[in-house]
Design a protein around this motif. Structure first.
Motif, PDB file in Angstrom:
ATOM      1  N   GLU A 292      -4.064  -4.112  15.036  1.00  0.00           N
ATOM      2  CA  GLU A 292      -3.852  -5.301  15.871  1.00  0.00           C
ATOM      3  C   GLU A 292      -2.874  -6.267  15.199  1.00  0.00           C
ATOM      4  N   ALA A 293      -3.031  -6.438  13.887  1.00  0.00           N
ATOM      5  CA  ALA A 293      -2.145  -7.348  13.170  1.00  0.00           C
ATOM      6  C   ALA A 293      -0.708  -6.849  13.204  1.00  0.00           C
ATOM      7  N   VAL A 294      -0.521  -5.570  12.967  1.00  0.00           N
ATOM      8  CA  VAL A 294       0.828  -4.990  12.981  1.00  0.00           C
ATOM      9  C   VAL A 294       1.449  -5.129  14.369  1.00  0.00           C
ATOM     10  N   ALA A 295       0.677  -4.852  15.403  1.00  0.00           N
ATOM     11  CA  ALA A 295       1.185  -4.967  16.775  1.00  0.00           C
ATOM     12  C   ALA A 295       1.605  -6.399  17.099  1.00  0.00           C
ATOM     13  N   ALA A 296       0.976  -7.366  16.421  1.00  0.00           N
ATOM     14  CA  ALA A 296       1.292  -8.778  16.661  1.00  0.00           C
ATOM     15  C   ALA A 296       2.401  -9.293  15.753  1.00  0.00           C
ATOM     16  N   GLY A 297       2.951  -8.426  14.903  1.00  0.00           N
ATOM     17  CA  GLY A 297       4.082  -8.811  14.083  1.00  0.00           C
ATOM     18  C   GLY A 297       3.843  -8.887  12.590  1.00  0.00           C
ATOM     19  N   ALA A 298       2.626  -8.607  12.123  1.00  0.00           N
ATOM     20  CA  ALA A 298       2.349  -8.634  10.681  1.00  0.00           C
ATOM     21  C   ALA A 298       2.963  -7.426   9.988  1.00  0.00           C
ATOM     22  N   LYS A 299       3.144  -7.551   8.679  1.00  0.00           N
ATOM     23  CA  LYS A 299       3.713  -6.461   7.884  1.00  0.00           C
ATOM     24  C   LYS A 299       2.693  -5.966   6.863  1.00  0.00           C
ATOM     25  N   VAL A 300       2.560  -4.654   6.746  1.00  0.00           N
ATOM     26  CA  VAL A 300       1.690  -4.042   5.750  1.00  0.00           C
ATOM     27  C   VAL A 300       2.544  -3.690   4.539  1.00  0.00           C
ATOM     28  N   LEU A 301       2.270  -4.318   3.400  1.00  0.00           N
ATOM     29  CA  LEU A 301       3.050  -4.078   2.184  1.00  0.00           C
ATOM     30  C   LEU A 301       2.346  -3.154   1.199  1.00  0.00           C
ATOM     31  N   ALA A 302       1.059  -2.933   1.418  1.00  0.00           N
ATOM     32  CA  ALA A 302       0.308  -1.978   0.581  1.00  0.00           C
ATOM     33  C   ALA A 302      -0.859  -1.467   1.406  1.00  0.00           C
ATOM     34  N   GLY A 303      -1.182  -0.207   1.241  1.00  0.00           N
ATOM     35  CA  GLY A 303      -2.337   0.357   1.919  1.00  0.00           C
ATOM     36  C   GLY A 303      -2.133   0.467   3.415  1.00  0.00           C
ATOM     37  N   GLY A 304      -3.172   0.037   4.159  1.00  0.00           N
ATOM     38  CA  GLY A 304      -3.095   0.092   5.611  1.00  0.00           C
ATOM     39  C   GLY A 304      -3.410   1.450   6.191  1.00  0.00           C
ATOM     40  N   ARG A 305      -4.087   2.307   5.406  1.00  0.00           N
ATOM     41  CA  ARG A 305      -4.380   3.650   5.913  1.00  0.00           C
ATOM     42  C   ARG A 305      -5.475   4.292   5.067  1.00  0.00           C
ATOM     43  N   ARG A 306      -5.968   5.409   5.573  1.00  0.00           N
ATOM     44  CA  ARG A 306      -6.888   6.209   4.777  1.00  0.00           C
ATOM     45  C   ARG A 306      -6.070   6.942   3.717  1.00  0.00           C
ATOM     46  N   PRO A 307      -6.576   7.045   2.507  1.00  0.00           N
ATOM     47  CA  PRO A 307      -5.799   7.688   1.450  1.00  0.00           C
ATOM     48  C   PRO A 307      -5.721   9.191   1.630  1.00  0.00           C
ATOM     49  N   SER A 308      -4.649   9.766   1.171  1.00  0.00           N
ATOM     50  CA  SER A 308      -4.516  11.221   1.187  1.00  0.00           C
ATOM     51  C   SER A 308      -5.245  11.806  -0.015  1.00  0.00           C
ATOM     52  N   GLY A 309      -5.568  13.074   0.058  1.00  0.00           N
ATOM     53  CA  GLY A 309      -6.192  13.751  -1.068  1.00  0.00           C
ATOM     54  C   GLY A 309      -7.695  13.683  -1.100  1.00  0.00           C
ATOM     55  N   PHE A 310      -8.310  13.110  -0.068  1.00  0.00           N
ATOM     56  CA  PHE A 310      -9.772  13.036   0.007  1.00  0.00           C
ATOM     57  C   PHE A 310     -10.252  13.891   1.182  1.00  0.00           C
ATOM     58  N   ASN A 311     -11.072  14.866   0.867  1.00  0.00           N
ATOM     59  CA  ASN A 311     -11.601  15.734   1.916  1.00  0.00           C
ATOM     60  C   ASN A 311     -12.850  15.164   2.576  1.00  0.00           C
ATOM     61  N   SER A 312     -13.435  14.165   1.954  1.00  0.00           N
ATOM     62  CA  SER A 312     -14.621  13.529   2.504  1.00  0.00           C
ATOM     63  C   SER A 312     -14.679  12.095   2.007  1.00  0.00           C
ATOM     64  N   GLY A 313     -15.580  11.343   2.570  1.00  0.00           N
ATOM     65  CA  GLY A 313     -15.772   9.953   2.136  1.00  0.00           C
ATOM     66  C   GLY A 313     -15.094   8.959   3.055  1.00  0.00           C
ATOM     67  N   HIS A 314     -15.660   7.758   3.106  1.00  0.00           N
ATOM     68  CA  HIS A 314     -15.163   6.712   4.002  1.00  0.00           C
ATOM     69  C   HIS A 314     -14.190   5.799   3.255  1.00  0.00           C
ATOM     70  N   PHE A 315     -13.111   6.387   2.796  1.00  0.00           N
ATOM     71  CA  PHE A 315     -12.167   5.649   1.953  1.00  0.00           C
ATOM     72  C   PHE A 315     -11.063   5.003   2.782  1.00  0.00           C
ATOM     73  N   TYR A 316     -10.615   3.849   2.291  1.00  0.00           N
ATOM     74  CA  TYR A 316      -9.487   3.144   2.892  1.00  0.00           C
ATOM     75  C   TYR A 316      -8.741   2.449   1.762  1.00  0.00           C
ATOM     76  N   GLU A 317      -7.432   2.528   1.792  1.00  0.00           N
ATOM     77  CA  GLU A 317      -6.649   2.006   0.676  1.00  0.00           C
ATOM     78  C   GLU A 317      -6.713   0.475   0.578  1.00  0.00           C
ATOM     79  N   PRO A 318      -6.654  -0.060  -0.639  1.00  0.00           N
ATOM     80  CA  PRO A 318      -6.512  -1.511  -0.800  1.00  0.00           C
ATOM     81  C   PRO A 318      -5.267  -1.984  -0.047  1.00  0.00           C
ATOM     82  N   THR A 319      -5.443  -2.957   0.813  1.00  0.00           N
ATOM     83  CA  THR A 319      -4.400  -3.311   1.779  1.00  0.00           C
ATOM     84  C   THR A 319      -3.940  -4.752   1.611  1.00  0.00           C
ATOM     85  N   VAL A 320      -2.629  -4.946   1.719  1.00  0.00           N
ATOM     86  CA  VAL A 320      -2.033  -6.283   1.679  1.00  0.00           C
ATOM     87  C   VAL A 320      -1.193  -6.457   2.939  1.00  0.00           C
TER      88      VAL A 320
END
Length: 478
Positions: A340-368
Motif C-alpha cells: 500500500e505504501a509503495v502504491a501511494a508513492g513510498a520507496k523501499v530502500l531495504a527489505g520489503g520482501r520475504r527473504p530468499s533461501g528459506f524453505n520454511s518459516g514466517h520470515f520477512y526482511e528488515p525493511t526501511v
C-alpha cells in the motif's frame, strides 16, 4: 516439549477433562513443537473454584511470608533460565539472547514484588470525633485473571502474576495458545514458593471455554490484559457486567523524533537494534520515524546499512539477530502494508520482501521505507513488524504535532543533545512513557503503560501492585 506440563489447577498439572489438545506451531519450521491440553468449560470452572479456595488461604498469609515465597520463585526461575530461554525462542522464534534477557527481566519482577509485598502501607488520619481515628488499609482485591499475548510470553505473565501474588490475590493465567509453554515453565517455578493449592492456576484454550467463563464469574474481581486495542475494548464491555476492575496494555504506534542536534551514531545504533528486536513485534517499538531535514539523508543511509547487515534465521542459532514473524497471517499483513505504501508513492530502500533461501518459516526482511506521508497505513497504524517508516521534518513544533497525531499513546522517543528540548518533548508528547536518548522503559521498578487507546492502569513500580488492592476505610472510636 510439553509432556510434563498441561493445565495447572488446584496446585497440580493435569490434562483437559475431555482430552482435547491443540498443537503449538514453530514459526521457524512451521511444524508442531508439541501438543498442549485445550481447556473446556469444565476445566475453567475448576480453575475458578480452585482460585476461590486458594484465595481464602493466601489473603490470610502474612506479607513477609508472601515475600519469602516470591523470592523462592525467583530463585527457581533463575536456576531454570536456560530451559526457559530455549522455550521462549522455540515458541516465538526470537533470538536466544533476547529470550534469555526476557526471562531475566521476568525473574526480576518477582524479586521486586517480593519486596513490595512488605510495603503495602496503610495510614492513620485524625478524626473529627473525640476519641476517634480513621484507619486506611489495603486488602487483596480477590481473584485476578491474567490474559497475555504471545510476543513477550514470559514478561507479560510475570508483570501480572508477581504483583497479584504480592498483594495476596489468587490468579488464573490464560496465556496465548501460540506460546503456552513459557507460561507453563513459569507456573512450574511457582511450585518452589510452596503456595497453597489454587493460588496460581493456568488454562489454555479458546475464548468460549476460557475467557467466557472467567469474565462471567462474579468471583473474579480483577482482569489484566496485554493485547490489541480491539480486544481491550471488548474486555471493558464484558467486565462491566460484573464490575471487574480492569487494567490493560494495548497497542502502540510509537513515534521517534531525531532532532537536528542529535548524536547521529548513537541514534542509529540504538534505534536499529530496537526496531528489529523480536522482528518488530513489540508494542513499544518505534514505528514512525521523524528525522530533522538536516540529518534525514545521513540517518536513512546509516539505517539502511544496519538493516541490511542483520542476519535472519532460527533464534536458537546464537549468530542470528532477527527471527521470524509469529505466523503466516503476520507476514501477509506486513506485505499488505508495504504494498500500500509503495502504491501511494513510498520507496523501499531495504527489505520489503520475504527473504530468499528459506524453505520454511514466517520470515520477512528488515525493511526501511522513505517518502512516506502521515496518512499512509504504515504511518497511521501500528505495523507490528520489521518496518521502519522514515520521514523528515523542519521544526520542533511540526515534529511534536505529527508525533501526537495518533490516537495511541503508549510510548514515544526522541534523540537530542539539548536538555531544554528534551524537557519540552517529555512535557508535550502524548504518551504514557517517553524515552530521551534511550529505549529502556521496561524495568520492574518503574510503571509501564499507556494513555488514550493504548490502555489504562500500570504494570511495574509501586503503581503495579495498586490494581490488585482494595482500599478500606474504618472509623474507630473509643
Amino acid at each position: 516439549m510439553y509432556t510434563k506440563f498441561g493445565l495447572f489447577i488446584g496446585g497440580a498439572w493435569r490434562q483437559a477433562t475431555d482430552g482435547e489438545t491443540v498443537p503449538v506451531m514453530s514459526p521457524v519450521s512451521e511444524t508442531p513443537l508439541g501438543d498442549v491440553p485445550q481447556a473446556g468449560v469444565a476445566d475453567t470452572e475448576a480453575a475458578l473454584a480452585a482460585a476461590e479456595e486458594g484465595l481464602a488461604r493466601w489473603r490470610a498469609t502474612p506479607a513477609f511470608t508472601r515475600a519469602d515465597a516470591l523470592h523462592a520463585i525467583a530463585d527457581e526461575m533463575a536456576r531454570r533460565t536456560p530451559e526457559a530461554a530455549r522455550m521462549i525462542s522455540s515458541e516465538t522464534g526470537k533470538p536466544i539472547a533476547q529470550a534469555s534477557r526476557e526471562w531475566v527481566l521476568s525473574t526480576d519482577q518477582f524479586r521486586w514484588y517480593a519486596e513490595e509485598a512488605r510495603r503495602i502501607y496503610g495510614r492513620i488520619v485524625e478524626s473529627r470525633v473525640p476519641g476517634g481515628r480513621y484507619e486506611v488499609s489495603h486488602e487483596p482485591i480477590g481473584i485476578a485473571a491474567a490474559f497475555t499475548a504471545w510476543n513477550f510470553p514470559a514478561a507479560l505473565v510475570a508483570r501480572k502474576v508477581a504483583p497479584a501474588l504480592a498483594a495476596g490475590c489468587s490468579v488464573i493465567v490464560r496465556p496465548s495458545s501460540q506460546t503456552p509453554g513459557v507460561a507453563m515453565v513459569m507456573i512450574d517455578c511457582c511450585l518452589a514458593g510452596n503456595l497453597p493449592p489454587g493460588v496460581v492456576n493456568l488454562v489454555v484454550g479458546p475464548t468460549a471455554t476460557t475467557y467466557g467463563p472467567i469474565m462471567a464469574s462474579k468471583a473474579v474481581r480483577k482482569v489484566s490484559l496485554t493485547g490489541s486495542t480491539r480486544v481491550g475494548q471488548q474486555m471493558v464491555r464484558d467486565a462491566a457486567d460484573t464490575m471487574k476492575k480492569v487494567s490493560m496494555e494495548l497497542g502502540g504506534n510509537a513515534p521517534l523524533i531525531v532532532y537536528g542536534d542529535a548524536d547521529l551514531t548513537t541514534a542509529l545504533n540504538a534505534t536499529a537494534a530496537t526496531k528489529y528486536a523480536n522482528a518488530g513485534q513489540v508494542c513499544v517499538t518505534p514505528d514512525r520515524f521523524y528525522v530533522h531535514e538536516s540529518l534525514h539523508d545521513a540517518f536513512v543511509e546509516g539505517f539502511v546499512t544496519r538493516a541490511k547487515a542483520i542476519k535472519l534465521g532460527d533464534g536458537l542459532d546464537e549468530a542470528v539477530a532477527m527471527g521470524p514473524l509469529i505466523n503466516a497471517r503476520r507476514v501477509t499483513e506486513i506485505e499488505g502494508i508495504v504494498a500500500e505504501a509503495v502504491a501511494a508513492g513510498a520507496k523501499v530502500l531495504a527489505g520489503g520482501r520475504r527473504p530468499s533461501g528459506f524453505n520454511s518459516g514466517h520470515f520477512y526482511e528488515p525493511t526501511v521505507i522513505t517518502d512516506v506521508t502521515d496518512d499512509m497505513r504504515v504511518m497511521a497504524e501500528e505495523n507490528f513488524g520489521p518496518i521502519a517508516a522514515i520521514t523528515r521534518f523542519s521544526s520542533d513544533d511540526e515534529a511534536i504535532a505529527r508525533a501526537n497525531s495518533s490516537d495511541m499513546g503508549l510510548s514515544a522517543y526522541a534523540f537530542t543533545s539539548s536538555p531544554g528540548r528534551a524537557r519540552r518533548t517529555v512535557a508535550e508528547l502524548k504518551a504514557g512513557m517517553v524515552g530521551i536518548n534511550s529505549f529502556a522503559l521496561a524495568a520492574s521498578e518503574v510503571p509501564f503503560g499507556g494513555t488514550n487507546f493504548s490502555g489504562m492502569g500500570r504494570e511495574g513500580g509501586v503503581e503495579g501492585i495498586r490494581d490488585y488492592l482494595d482500599v478500606k476505610l474504618a472509623q474507630v472510636v473509643f
